[in-house]
Write a protein that holds these residues in place. Sequence first.
Motif, PDB file in Angstrom:
ATOM      1  N   GLY A  62      35.942 -42.435  51.067  1.00  0.00           N
ATOM      2  CA  GLY A  62      37.149 -41.933  50.429  1.00  0.00           C
ATOM      3  C   GLY A  62      38.362 -42.824  50.571  1.00  0.00           C
ATOM      4  N   VAL A  63      38.289 -43.868  51.402  1.00  0.00           N
ATOM      5  CA  VAL A  63      39.427 -44.776  51.580  1.00  0.00           C
ATOM      6  C   VAL A  63      39.490 -45.735  50.404  1.00  0.00           C
ATOM      7  CG1 VAL A  63      40.360 -46.650  53.005  1.00  0.00           C
ATOM      8  CG2 VAL A  63      39.445 -44.595  54.084  1.00  0.00           C
ATOM      9  N   SER A  64      40.679 -45.832  49.786  1.00  0.00           N
ATOM     10  CA  SER A  64      40.830 -46.738  48.645  1.00  0.00           C
ATOM     11  C   SER A  64      41.601 -48.003  48.995  1.00  0.00           C
ATOM     12  CB  SER A  64      41.488 -46.022  47.462  1.00  0.00           C
ATOM     13  OG  SER A  64      42.728 -45.485  47.836  1.00  0.00           O
ATOM     14  N   SER A  65      42.465 -47.974  50.011  1.00  0.00           N
ATOM     15  CA  SER A  65      43.134 -49.203  50.453  1.00  0.00           C
ATOM     16  C   SER A  65      43.638 -49.042  51.873  1.00  0.00           C
ATOM     17  CB  SER A  65      44.276 -49.602  49.516  1.00  0.00           C
ATOM     18  OG  SER A  65      45.379 -48.739  49.666  1.00  0.00           O
ATOM     19  N   VAL A  66      43.743 -50.192  52.560  1.00  0.00           N
ATOM     20  CA  VAL A  66      44.236 -50.226  53.934  1.00  0.00           C
ATOM     21  C   VAL A  66      45.158 -51.430  54.066  1.00  0.00           C
ATOM     22  CG1 VAL A  66      43.636 -50.400  56.385  1.00  0.00           C
ATOM     23  CG2 VAL A  66      42.060 -49.273  54.801  1.00  0.00           C
ATOM     24  N   THR A  67      46.326 -51.220  54.665  1.00  0.00           N
ATOM     25  CA  THR A  67      47.242 -52.317  54.957  1.00  0.00           C
ATOM     26  C   THR A  67      47.616 -52.225  56.428  1.00  0.00           C
ATOM     27  OG1 THR A  67      48.156 -52.217  52.721  1.00  0.00           O
ATOM     28  CG2 THR A  67      49.427 -53.420  54.364  1.00  0.00           C
ATOM     29  N   ALA A  68      47.263 -53.247  57.202  1.00  0.00           N
ATOM     30  CA  ALA A  68      47.583 -53.288  58.629  1.00  0.00           C
ATOM     31  C   ALA A  68      48.643 -54.352  58.865  1.00  0.00           C
ATOM     32  CB  ALA A  68      46.329 -53.609  59.435  1.00  0.00           C
ATOM     33  N   GLY A  73      52.337 -52.647  64.342  1.00  0.00           N
ATOM     34  CA  GLY A  73      51.227 -51.823  64.798  1.00  0.00           C
ATOM     35  C   GLY A  73      50.887 -50.708  63.830  1.00  0.00           C
ATOM     36  N   ARG A  74      51.461 -50.773  62.640  1.00  0.00           N
ATOM     37  CA  ARG A  74      51.241 -49.703  61.664  1.00  0.00           C
ATOM     38  C   ARG A  74      50.122 -50.060  60.694  1.00  0.00           C
ATOM     39  NH1 ARG A  74      56.099 -45.897  60.640  1.00  0.00           N
ATOM     40  NH2 ARG A  74      56.930 -45.906  62.739  1.00  0.00           N
ATOM     41  N   VAL A  75      49.321 -49.049  60.394  1.00  0.00           N
ATOM     42  CA  VAL A  75      48.225 -49.198  59.442  1.00  0.00           C
ATOM     43  C   VAL A  75      48.399 -48.104  58.399  1.00  0.00           C
ATOM     44  CG1 VAL A  75      45.733 -49.214  59.117  1.00  0.00           C
ATOM     45  CG2 VAL A  75      46.712 -50.108  61.244  1.00  0.00           C
ATOM     46  N   THR A  76      48.585 -48.526  57.152  1.00  0.00           N
ATOM     47  CA  THR A  76      48.769 -47.588  56.048  1.00  0.00           C
ATOM     48  C   THR A  76      47.450 -47.447  55.312  1.00  0.00           C
ATOM     49  OG1 THR A  76      51.076 -48.279  55.846  1.00  0.00           O
ATOM     50  CG2 THR A  76      50.119 -47.091  53.973  1.00  0.00           C
ATOM     51  N   VAL A  77      46.995 -46.214  55.191  1.00  0.00           N
ATOM     52  CA  VAL A  77      45.700 -45.937  54.578  1.00  0.00           C
ATOM     53  C   VAL A  77      45.904 -45.017  53.386  1.00  0.00           C
ATOM     54  CG1 VAL A  77      43.392 -44.975  54.936  1.00  0.00           C
ATOM     55  CG2 VAL A  77      44.583 -46.104  56.837  1.00  0.00           C
TER      56      VAL A  77
END
Length: 103
Positions: A62-68, A73-77
């Motif tokens: 279900g994950v469409s994009s990830v930005t770390a 230290g933030r990860v946007t999902v």
Amino acid sequence: MTAETKTELPQVASGCCSSTGSCHDGAAEIPAGGVTTVYQVKGMTCGHCEGAVSSEISEIAGVSSVTAVAATGRVTVVSEAPLDEDAVRAAVDEAGYELVGQA
């Protein structure tokens, strides 16, 4: 130097969180039915770290994009539906880092 690693799959419509990674409560619905959640991850220090975390989280259904971003230290999902935090924690652990929780 801090690199931003972005793992992208098919894009969903953008919302307030998609470009900034910040929202009122760390999770916001995107008009196209997706959800953006920002997590705090401990231990990332470089682009390699960002890539490892992004790669593991991207494998969650279900994950469409990830930005770390190691510097914060933030990860946007972005995902189709809210993710089970235990699944995210397991993915971050597999990458060798520690999930603190939602940012």
